[in-house]
Design a protein around this motif. Structure first.
Motif, PDB file in Angstrom:
ATOM      1  N   ARG A 367       0.858  -1.178   0.000  1.00 46.15           N
ATOM      2  CA  ARG A 367       0.000   0.000   0.000  1.00 46.15           C
ATOM      3  C   ARG A 367       0.898   1.233   0.000  1.00 46.15           C
ATOM      4  N   VAL A 368       0.568   2.189  -0.840  1.00 46.76           N
ATOM      5  CA  VAL A 368       1.446   3.337  -1.060  1.00 46.76           C
ATOM      6  C   VAL A 368       0.706   4.610  -0.653  1.00 46.76           C
ATOM      7  N   SER A 369       1.419   5.503   0.020  1.00 54.93           N
ATOM      8  CA  SER A 369       0.883   6.832   0.335  1.00 54.93           C
ATOM      9  C   SER A 369       1.811   7.884  -0.263  1.00 54.93           C
ATOM     10  N   LEU A 370       1.213   8.903  -0.859  1.00 54.08           N
ATOM     11  CA  LEU A 370       1.961  10.013  -1.464  1.00 54.08           C
ATOM     12  C   LEU A 370       1.524  11.307  -0.791  1.00 54.08           C
ATOM     13  N   TRP A 371       2.483  12.045  -0.280  1.00 50.18           N
ATOM     14  CA  TRP A 371       2.201  13.320   0.368  1.00 50.18           C
ATOM     15  C   TRP A 371       3.157  14.364  -0.194  1.00 50.18           C
ATOM     16  N   ARG A 372       2.570  15.454  -0.724  1.00 54.86           N
ATOM     17  CA  ARG A 372       3.426  16.514  -1.260  1.00 54.86           C
ATOM     18  C   ARG A 372       3.214  17.796  -0.474  1.00 54.86           C
ATOM     19  N   GLU A 373       4.228  18.639  -0.521  1.00 60.52           N
ATOM     20  CA  GLU A 373       4.122  19.942   0.107  1.00 60.52           C
ATOM     21  C   GLU A 373       3.402  20.894  -0.838  1.00 60.52           C
ATOM     22  N   ALA A 374       2.677  21.877  -0.229  1.00 61.37           N
ATOM     23  CA  ALA A 374       1.850  22.769  -1.047  1.00 61.37           C
ATOM     24  C   ALA A 374       2.692  23.682  -1.926  1.00 61.37           C
ATOM     25  N   ASP A 375       3.897  23.968  -1.488  1.00 60.32           N
ATOM     26  CA  ASP A 375       4.789  24.807  -2.276  1.00 60.32           C
ATOM     27  C   ASP A 375       5.038  24.140  -3.626  1.00 60.32           C
ATOM     28  N   ARG A 377       7.464  24.119  -5.383  1.00 61.89           N
ATOM     29  CA  ARG A 377       8.799  23.551  -5.457  1.00 61.89           C
ATOM     30  C   ARG A 377       9.066  22.620  -4.277  1.00 61.89           C
ATOM     31  N   GLY A 378       8.015  22.244  -3.574  1.00 59.60           N
ATOM     32  CA  GLY A 378       8.161  21.432  -2.377  1.00 59.60           C
ATOM     33  C   GLY A 378       8.494  19.977  -2.675  1.00 59.60           C
ATOM     34  N   ALA A 379       8.796  19.243  -1.606  1.00 63.44           N
ATOM     35  CA  ALA A 379       9.201  17.840  -1.723  1.00 63.44           C
ATOM     36  C   ALA A 379       7.968  16.933  -1.694  1.00 63.44           C
ATOM     37  N   VAL A 380       8.189  15.655  -2.066  1.00 62.97           N
ATOM     38  CA  VAL A 380       7.159  14.622  -2.044  1.00 62.97           C
ATOM     39  C   VAL A 380       7.659  13.478  -1.168  1.00 62.97           C
ATOM     40  N   LEU A 381       6.801  13.047  -0.258  1.00 63.13           N
ATOM     41  CA  LEU A 381       7.118  11.899   0.593  1.00 63.13           C
ATOM     42  C   LEU A 381       6.359  10.689   0.069  1.00 63.13           C
ATOM     43  N   GLY A 412       7.745  -2.049   5.724  1.00 61.91           N
ATOM     44  CA  GLY A 412       7.410  -0.703   5.277  1.00 61.91           C
ATOM     45  C   GLY A 412       8.639   0.155   5.140  1.00 61.91           C
ATOM     46  N   GLY A 413       8.442   1.361   4.610  1.00 63.45           N
ATOM     47  CA  GLY A 413       9.550   2.282   4.428  1.00 63.45           C
ATOM     48  C   GLY A 413       9.068   3.570   3.811  1.00 63.45           C
ATOM     49  N   GLY A 414      10.004   4.465   3.510  1.00 61.92           N
ATOM     50  CA  GLY A 414       9.658   5.747   2.936  1.00 61.92           C
ATOM     51  C   GLY A 414      10.832   6.346   2.190  1.00 61.92           C
ATOM     52  N   ARG A 415      10.513   7.304   1.320  1.00 57.65           N
ATOM     53  CA  ARG A 415      11.543   8.003   0.546  1.00 57.65           C
ATOM     54  C   ARG A 415      11.088   9.437   0.339  1.00 57.65           C
ATOM     55  N   LEU A 416      11.956  10.405   0.636  1.00 59.78           N
ATOM     56  CA  LEU A 416      11.659  11.811   0.449  1.00 59.78           C
ATOM     57  C   LEU A 416      12.342  12.270  -0.826  1.00 59.78           C
ATOM     58  N   LEU A 417      11.536  12.778  -1.782  1.00 58.89           N
ATOM     59  CA  LEU A 417      12.060  13.228  -3.069  1.00 58.89           C
ATOM     60  C   LEU A 417      11.965  14.747  -3.142  1.00 58.89           C
ATOM     61  N   ALA A 418      13.040  15.383  -3.536  1.00 56.45           N
ATOM     62  CA  ALA A 418      13.050  16.832  -3.679  1.00 56.45           C
ATOM     63  C   ALA A 418      12.360  17.220  -4.984  1.00 56.45           C
ATOM     64  N   GLY A 419      11.686  18.358  -4.988  1.00 52.55           N
ATOM     65  CA  GLY A 419      11.070  18.862  -6.207  1.00 52.55           C
ATOM     66  C   GLY A 419       9.620  18.445  -6.347  1.00 52.55           C
ATOM     67  N   PRO A 420       8.885  19.063  -7.236  1.00 51.08           N
ATOM     68  CA  PRO A 420       7.453  18.785  -7.409  1.00 51.08           C
ATOM     69  C   PRO A 420       7.207  17.395  -7.973  1.00 51.08           C
ATOM     70  N   ALA A 421       5.959  16.927  -7.820  1.00 54.76           N
ATOM     71  CA  ALA A 421       5.610  15.560  -8.208  1.00 54.76           C
ATOM     72  C   ALA A 421       5.148  15.445  -9.646  1.00 54.76           C
ATOM     73  N   GLU A 422       4.760  16.529 -10.287  1.00 50.37           N
ATOM     74  CA  GLU A 422       4.268  16.435 -11.658  1.00 50.37           C
ATOM     75  C   GLU A 422       5.396  15.977 -12.572  1.00 50.37           C
TER      76      GLU A 422
END
Length: 812
Positions: A367-375, A377-381, A412-422
């Motif tokens: 099961r995958v969860s995607l969370w992005r920052e509103a900015d 240029r924000g990151a995506v978790l 389980g685990g996680g990865r923080l990616l810099a930059g927008p998700a589009e």
């Protein structure tokens, strides 16, 4: 004693003239013809004469059975020792050799874990655990029809008047093992004539790890001088062997039913397609020489007794017209757990339970969860959680025009990616199994943090703890979680942080608070978590507050029950240990309690590292701090606890340590300790023990004893006194003004009774107050102090000259 070396009346066969020649030669015992006891002995029951006549039995039910006999102890391990110097290891072997002769005469195949005075130690491992593990490995590889471990008992007090027959069956197996124990115990009780005689559930190592019906016998106590004298004679050992023999004969006379299945031990359900079923066929008899599906004269199946459970819950099943074949279908491909079938034959004999472990498919996507920052240029978790077991094969998460992430077999685990998700944000996540198979889409939860919030990576957390568990979630001290964010979906090692600043707390960790009193840095660099007690992190401790229900565990003249005080102290001890990063289970949360075998099962199922019983001291002579006899780990823990109780000034006048025969000490799989706190003999003691401040002090000492033991520092584990520490802090409030405190963001030294808790020696007058202890391990701690509506946070650091404090936050 009746002479048994006469022809069998019913079989036409002669009993073997087995005086235990090997046993006599090896042990120097009296000959076979010796009477069980001299005529000058006191008239004490036990081993006087055989009541039943083994000549008048049909031994055929034992023919072809594979029976494993385990003479306990041996070699380095002597077991109990009688007043006459008789070693239990020798008696166990002597009885086993006689019993082997009887069983082989009846046509059984007998395997013994030892036939000489030896142990199973190696140069690499000289512990008792390795000796017991070898015996279990023999059982596991040979899979006998039954396993019998022969022992003799002793009471830790060495009271020469105590004697008892105890027959233990494997705890949790109320089927075949209990029935085997009943059959054996009936003949031990009848022929030995020792009272009391009890059948008990046992969690000894060889029983706990048994994969076949198993019993451990303790027919008599060698600490009783009369029993030690009689058991030094070959005739008494032969008498005991005959009783065991008749019990085994009784057991197999009712058949040996079992289940036959072609299913593997572990069955993985496919991710797609038709789900497989599991079928069993009832065998009227089963042994190492073959399986019998039906036979004249053998009791058939009793379909009304058939039970199928999956994950501990009863399941529907299909039954064939002849009542012999049971078929079960999985209710869902998403569920996993043990599948267990049990049943009996028409004579009431139970089958050994048959277990198939049902596993979800290794290719099932996480099961995958995607969370992005509103900015923009924000990151995506990106977070993922595996729904299979931790040993399921890994795979790869991939998005079209997006990232590719290798996922190991962890949960389980996680990865923080810099930059927008589009442009990949709205596209499905694909799961590509490492072991091959079809690529499948994952279920994805998406969300967006509100503006002015960002993701912060936090490193230094040990693997295996998921952020969604209640015990290990972050607590926000300034502000709250952003709306719509489920902390259970946030992967471990990450936290949402407001730009306005906050500080985070979590069980077992030093609070994440900038030393300058500012918010957590907003830079993308990871923060480093610091474990408060590395040796306690992730450990499981079961705490048993003694008493409950009708069991008061002592009651004072004003009506206070010891059971209620035990629960209060247990809950406070649990809070201390949880704050240090341990996982704590209580055997009761209110007045209702469970029985002792269920407590042992709770500890076993939880894979507990420690088991603590908190009780109240009575008028008996038993030591107030007790561990299992011969347990080096229990003894070490006991010494650490005694040292901490003395340091806290709790009952320091009578903190004796000793071995105990308590059921929970004998049967928990992990180190166990019984600690009896001061009792309630008078009103003064009742008032003293009822003070919340004293209960907190007792809890702190018990918790520090555990932390000292886990850190391998024992009573030398460093602790701090909060009143003394506060008086050294420049600008800190006066001790009497403090209304609340928090140590390291996790441990509450005082709530609602601050005056009593913080009172120094000069303030003590009307009642004796114990000292509350705080963990002083490491070089950095945090102290939060409250006085009415104001608060302060102090950073404490230790150098060569001691502890120094600096105020880093305050407010109102």
């Amino acid at each position: 004693m009746r002479i048994t070396h006469q022809p069998m009346r019913r079989s036409g066969r002669s009993l073997p003239l087995r005086c235990g020649i090997l046993a006599v030669a090896a042990l120097g015992l009296a000959g076979c013809g010796s009477p069980p006891h001299p005529s000058t002995e006191p008239d004490v029951p036990g081993y006087r004469q055989m009541i039943e006549d083994v000549r008048d039995v049909d031994p055929s039910p034992l023919r072809g059975r594979l029976i494993m006999l385990d003479p306990g102890h041996g070699g380095k391990f002597r077991g109990a020792v009688g007043p006459n110097g008789l070693a239990e290891a020798d008696v166990n072997l002597g009885v086993a050799l006689y019993l082997r002769g009887l069983l082989e005469w009846a046509g059984a195949d007998v395997v013994m874990t030892r036939t000489t005075d030896r142990d199973f130690l190696t140069a690499a491992d000289t512990t008792l655990a390795s000796d017991l593990a070898f015996r279990v490995s023999m059982m596991d590889s040979l899979q006998p029809d039954v396993f019998i471990s022969l022992h003799h008992n002793s009471n830790p007090s060495r009271d020469p008047t105590i004697n008892e027959t105890q027959t233990y069956y494997r705890l949790g197996d109320e089927g075949a093992s209990l029935e085997l124990a009943r059959a054996i115990h009936r003949h031990l009780a009848l022929n030995l004539q020792i009272t009391p005689a009890k059948i008990l559930p046992g969690n000894f190592h060889v029983l706990r790890e048994a994969t076949v019906p198993a019993v451990l016998g303790e027919p008599a106590m060698l600490s009783n001088p009369v029993m030690a004298g009689r058991l030094s004679l070959a005739a008494s050992q032969r008498l005991e062997a005959e009783a065991y023999f008749l019990g085994l004969l009784d057991y197999f006379a009712q058949g040996a039913p079992a289940w036959h299945t072609s299913a593997p031990d572990s069955l993985a359900l496919p991710a797609e397609g038709e789900l497989p079923t599991v079928s069993w066929i009832f065998l009227v008899d089963h042994g190492h020489r073959g399986e019998v599906f039906s036979a004249p004269g053998l009791p058939g199946p009793d379909p009304d007794s058939f039970r199928v459970e999956f994950g501990g819950r009863p399941q529907p099943f299909a039954l064939s017209p002849d009542g012999r074949t049971v078929t079960w279908a999985p209710p869902s491909r998403r569920k996993a757990g043990p599948l267990v079938i049990s049943g009996r034959n028409l004579a009431g004999r139970s089958t050994p339970a048959d277990t198939v472990l049902i596993l979800p498919s290794g290719s099932r996507p996480p099961r995958v969860s995607l969370w992005r920052e509103a900015d923009d240029r924000g990151a995506v978790l990106i977070g993922w959680e595996r729904t299979g077991t931790t040993d399921s094969p890994g795979g790869t998460l991939a998005w079209d025009q997006g990232p590719t992430i290798d996922v190991a077999s962890s949960s389980g685990g996680g990865r923080l990616l810099a930059g927008p998700a589009e442009p990949w944000w709205g596209k499905p996540a694909l799961w590509i199994p490492t072991a091959g198979g079809d690529t499948v889409a994952c279920a994805v939860t998406r969300g967006t943090l509100p503006r002015s919030w960002h993701w912060q990576e936090i490193r230094g957390l040990p693997a295996g703890q998921h952020g969604g568990t209640a015990q290990h979630r972050w607590r926000y001290r300034l502000g709250t979680l952003p709306p719509g964010l489920d902390p259970g979906l946030v992967p471990d090692g990450f936290a949402a942080v407001p730009d306005s600043g906050t500080w985070l707390e979590r069980d077992g960790l030093l609070p994440l608070l900038d030393v300058q009193g500012q918010a957590i840095p907003q830079q993308p660099r990871p923060l480093q978590a610091t474990l408060l007690e590395p040796d306690a992190w992730g450990r499981t401790v079961v705490i048993d507050p003694r008493g409950g229900g009708t069991e008061t565990d002592g009651q004072g003249p004003l009506g206070t029950r010891g059971a209620d005080l035990n629960l209060e102290v247990a809950q406070l001890t649990a809070a201390y240990l949880t704050g240090a990063g341990a996982h704590v289970l209580l055997t009761r949360a209110g007045d209702m309690t469970m029985n002792e075998p269920d407590k042992v099962l709770l500890a076993r199922d939880a894979r507990a590292d420690l088991f603590l019983v908190i009780g109240r001291r009575g008028s008996g002579a038993a030591a107030p701090i007790r561990h299992y006899p011969g347990s080096s780990r229990g003894s070490s823990w006991a010494r650490a606890t005694a040292g901490m109780l003395t340091r806290a000034r709790v009952g320091s006048d009578s903190l004796a340590i000793g071995a105990g025969a308590d059921y929970l000490l004998r049967h928990t799989h992990c180190p166990a300790l019984v600690v009896e706190l001061p009792g309630l003999p008078d009103a003064s003691a009742e008032i003293r023990e009822g003070l919340p401040a004293n209960q907190r002090a007792e809890a702190s000492a018990l918790a520090m004893g555990i932390l000292g033991y886990l850190a391998d520092r024992g009573a030398a584990y460093p602790t701090l006194s909060l009143p003394s520490l506060v008086r050294t802090l420049p600008g800190a409030p006066a001790v009497a003004e403090i209304t609340g405190a928090l140590w390291d963001g996790n441990i509450t030294p005082a709530v609602g009774d601050a005056a009593a808790t913080f009172a120094g020696p000069q303030e003590r007058s009307s009642v004796t107050l114990y000292d509350v202890l705080l963990p002083g391990n490491g070089t950095t701690h945090q102290l939060e102090l409250h006085t009415g509506d104001t608060w302060q946070v102090w950073l404490l650091q230790r150098d060569a000259s001691g502890w120094r404090g600096r105020k880093v936050r305050d407010g109102s």
